[in-house]
Design an enzyme around this catalytic site. Structure first.
Site, short mmCIF file in Angstrom:
data_model
loop_
_atom_site.label_atom_id
_atom_site.label_comp_id
_atom_site.label_asym_id
_atom_site.label_seq_id
_atom_site.Cartn_x
_atom_site.Cartn_y
_atom_site.Cartn_z
N LYS A 119 0.82 -1.22 0.00
CA LYS A 119 0.00 0.00 0.00
C LYS A 119 0.85 1.27 0.00
O LYS A 119 0.47 2.26 -0.64
CB LYS A 119 -0.96 0.00 1.19
N THR A 120 1.99 1.26 0.69
CA THR A 120 2.85 2.45 0.70
C THR A 120 3.39 2.74 -0.69
O THR A 120 3.48 3.89 -1.12
CB THR A 120 4.01 2.27 1.70
N ASP B 250 -3.60 7.09 5.18
CA ASP B 250 -3.17 5.71 5.38
C ASP B 250 -3.77 5.17 6.69
O ASP B 250 -4.12 5.94 7.58
CB ASP B 250 -1.64 5.67 5.44
N GLU B 251 -3.86 3.85 6.81
CA GLU B 251 -4.37 3.18 8.02
C GLU B 251 -5.72 3.76 8.44
O GLU B 251 -5.97 4.02 9.62
CB GLU B 251 -3.36 3.31 9.17
N GLN C 84 -7.42 -5.34 9.99
CA GLN C 84 -6.34 -4.95 10.90
C GLN C 84 -6.75 -3.80 11.82
O GLN C 84 -5.91 -3.08 12.35
CB GLN C 84 -5.09 -4.55 10.10
N ARG D 81 2.59 -10.82 10.44
CA ARG D 81 3.91 -10.21 10.66
C ARG D 81 5.01 -11.16 10.18
O ARG D 81 6.15 -10.74 9.96
CB ARG D 81 4.16 -9.92 12.15
#
Length: 750
Positions: A29-30, A216-217, A247, A601
């Site tokens: 996504k970044t 973002d997020e 998330q 993770r």
């Protein structure tokens, strides 16, 4: 854009109107956000000045800033890449005077907030046992997150006595903050939304400025953040929100998952693009993650997939006790470190609660496995650091009463609490700040000899201000404060391990100030304090160090590791007993999302562990294996033997690995490590371990030079284990005592 997959490319090229980008874990996504910024500038001709990208942590903002700078050929510096709080600080520094504040405001941390609430309770004659500070702060934070003013809170509380009392505290708390020209973290957002609400011309200027907004997020946003974004995007509606409802794990901080779930209701014309290709984890790990999260009902439908190999199966081991579990984890780490040559910083041990770290720490220490705990006391929360920041805050903002109270008698200068309270009463009577009242101590009755000492203190602070205004560098000012207050010398005189540690922390703060000066074109004290206040704890991870990382699952969000352990996979621990007993149907679903975050993770290896019995609150608890383990598809999980049998296998593997290390002579050459552990626990390094002591090339009678104090003669040199305490009579500054490692004295050949 050749490196983008089809869905990423769609997201980059969809620039007009609202866009919901559902980005699964590890889906790049970044990369999409940064390429989208580049596309807007270089292909659509949008001036960088009109683009805003908002992230949640300083680390994420820094990484995005670097990526944008790399891929945008021109004008990257014009793009605002910022956290919510940093964005609001920049806006308020310019316009908060419109709300009756001075633009030179202070940002209060948790300790400062507690002190203010304590003062509020005292003034309102409320029993802190009935109305605990933490409880009151929680109520105030919730009100601000919902954008509820003290007036509205008291109106809503009508008929509920406890809430009416909390409303009184909220009102008094806000009045004191304004009197101190201070804001807490929630105020940064609240006051910005309030500013835009009551000054539409200011809002319009920022709407014109930020015509393209990316957040973002987005699943972690709360209501006040939702309102802020909605205000900024209302005019042009070119809003791209990026997030993953699977998330969303910060409900306890006020995060509202419905901001992302209901995005299409708020923006009916919104396009929705899903990023489901994962670039981080193996297929088996993703199958485990999909199997667990698919059991949630409140989510957008999506499933992660990968073109990476299947990889190892997920491993699950059940042990007899939590100590056996920790031994098993240590054995696995040692084995893989030796057999597969994995570095210690390739491993992360994740757990549901901070309390689980204690046993893990003890076992890792016992086996000399280096580690770092993420989530312990923040560097800037340590006493000596807060003391020095208190001095700097008071030099910067004379209306900061909390800073005055913190440092007026630190180091001790004979100004007691009773004297300060008398001055505070005078300040309250004449509606002035505590610091301003200190200049009028001659008018305050009953101070006695304390009046002269207070005058000495105010003169000291004013001297520091004059030095700063005269062009003194911030790092030099910091040295001056340490020297003239006697703070440094007092710690040196203690000559204890604790004092040495505190001196090291003070030196580290100096490093921070110097680095800030080196990296900033026009450094200011206000900006330095602002930067320190906005630091997030997870940003402090030192990625290059050879240490196993221990952290809660919440702290692990946004990180990735080759090998991940999820410890304590038991019902009532994970998911928590509170979630299982909650009437909120989302409680267990949030725990499952937390498990999903933990699983994703892992890049290559995922190991789950549990204990048949665990000591909780002083008694042995027997809980079944976590339902989340049962939800992982059978074909991707390998369950080792149960209880003592599993422990026996792991112990044998550990001893085998240890024997191999011993044969290789590793125990002889092992170097010491620094630990973030409880001070009562001392690592055992074995017989071959030797402490390297500092050596100096000067002795008593020699002439030495110091970077600040100039030349002097060594009068005394006392050994202190691995360091020396040096007493030097300097020509200009007189006799000083210091540790050799900090002093860095150089012998002068006459």
């Amino acid at each position: 854009m050749n490196d983008l997959n089809d869905m990423q490319l769609q997201a980059v090229q969809h620039t007009e109107g609202p866009l919901l980008l559902l980005a699964g874990a590890g889906s790049g996504k970044t990369r999409v956000i940064t390429h989208r910024i580049a596309h807007l500038i270089e292909e659509k001709g949008v001036p960088p000045y009109h683009i805003l990208a908002i992230t949640f942590t300083n680390k994420a903002a820094g990484e995005m800033r670097e990526r944008v700078d790399r891929i945008v050929s021109w004008g990257a510096e014009g793009v605002w890449v910022s956290t919510f709080h940093s964005l609001c600080v920049r806006i308020l520094r310019r316009y908060i005077d419109q709300l009756g504040y001075d633009n030179h405001f202070t940002i209060y941390d948790t300790d400062d907030q507690k002190a203010v609430v304590k003062a509020c309770l005292k003034k309102l004659n409320m029993d802190p046992k009935q109305y605990p500070e933490r409880s009151m702060l929680s109520e105030i934070a919730k009100a601000k997150e919902r954008f509820i003013s003290p007036d509205a809170y008291e109106q809503n509380a009508s008929g509920n006595y406890r809430q009416m009392q909390a409303g009184r505290v909220y009102r008094e708390y806000q009045e004191r903050l304004k009197q101190n020209n201070a804001l807490d973290f929630d105020d940064l957002l609240y006051k910005t939304v309030e500013l835009f609400q009551f000054h539409p011309e200011i809002l319009d200027s920022y709407q014109e400025r930020f015509r393209y907004i990316m957040v973002d997020e987005y699943q972690d946003t709360n209501h006040i953040q939702f309102l802020l974004v909605k205000q900024l995007a209302a005019k042009y509606r070119n809003l791209c929100v990026v997030g993953d409802d699977d998330q969303s794990i910060y409900k306890f901080r006020g995060a509202n998952i419905y901001n992302i779930l209901n995005f299409e209701e708020e923006y009916p014309e919104a396009a929705v693009i899903k990023l489901e290709q994962n670039y981080r984890s193996t297929k088996n790990i993703l199958a485990a993650a999909n199997g667990v999260i698919s059991c949630n009902e409140g989510r957008k439908d999506k499933a992660l997939w990968s073109s990476l190999p299947e990889g190892d199966k997920v491993k699950f081991s059940l042990y007899d006790t939590e100590y056996d579990e920790a031994e098993g984890i240590a054995a696995e780490i040692m084995s893989r470190h030796n057999r597969e040559k994995m570095a210690y910083n390739d491993f992360a041990v994740l757990y549901r609660t901070n309390a689980q770290s204690r046993v893990l720490e003890e076992v890792l220490l016992m086996h000399n496995i280096p580690y770092q705990i993420i989530g312990g006391q923040n560097f800037y929360g340590r006493r000596e650091i807060k003391d020095m920041l208190g001095y700097l805050q008071l030099v910067d903002n004379g209306r900061d009463d909390m800073a005055v109270r913190r440092i007026i008698n630190v180091p001790k200068r004979g100004i007691g609490t009773a004297s300060v309270d008398k001055v505070q009463a005078y300040a309250d009577t004449y509606e002035m700040s505590l610091f301003d009242a200190l200049f009028e101590v001659s008018n305050v009755p009953g101070l006695g000899r304390a009046a002269g000492k207070i005058e000495t203190f105010t003169n000291l602070i004013m001297d520091f201000r004059e030095l700063l205004e005269g062009g003194m560098h911030l790092s030099e000012l910091y040295d001056e404060i340490l020297e003239r207050t006697g703070y440094w010398d007092e710690l040196v005189a203690e000559h204890t391990d604790e004092a040495e540690g505190r001196l090291e922390n003070l030196t580290e703060l100096k490093n921070k100030i110097v680095k800030y000066e080196e990296e900033t074109e026009n450094p200011t004290l206000s900006e330095l304090l602002e930067e320190i206040a906005l630091v997030a704890e997870v940003d402090n991870i030192q990625e290059q160090q050879e240490r196993v990382l221990l952290m809660t699952l919440h702290s692990a969000k946004g990180l990735e590791f080759p090998c991940v352990f999820l410890a304590g996979m038991e019902d009532r621990l994970f998911p928590s007993g509170m979630a299982l007993n909650s009437e909120d149907p989302d409680a267990v679903e949030e725990e499952r999302r937390l498990c999903y975050v933990g699983i994703t993770r892992a890049k290559e290896k995922l190991l789950l562990t549990a204990a048949r019995q665990r000591m909780v609150h002083g008694s042995h608890n027997y809980n079944p294996v976590s339902r989340f383990v049962q939800e992982i598809p059978e074909e991707v999980i390998e369950k080792n033997g149960e209880g003592a049998y599993a422990m026996k296998r792991q112990a044998e593997a550990f001893h085998k690995a240890q024997n191999a290390l011993d044969r290789a002579g590793a125990s002889v050459t092992r170097k010491p490590y620094s630990y973030q552990a409880a001070p009562s626990v001392t690592p055992s390094f074995g017989k071959e371990f030797k402490v390297e002591r500092l050596e100096v090339d000067y002795g008593v009678g020699d002439t030495v030079s110091h970077v600040k104090f100039g030349t002097g003669v060594v009068k005394e040199l006392v050994s202190g284990g691995k360091d020396y305490e040096v007493t030097v009579d300097f020509e200009k500054y007189g006799v000083k005592r210091m540790f050799a490692s900090f002093a860095k004295l150089k012998k002068v050949d006459l």
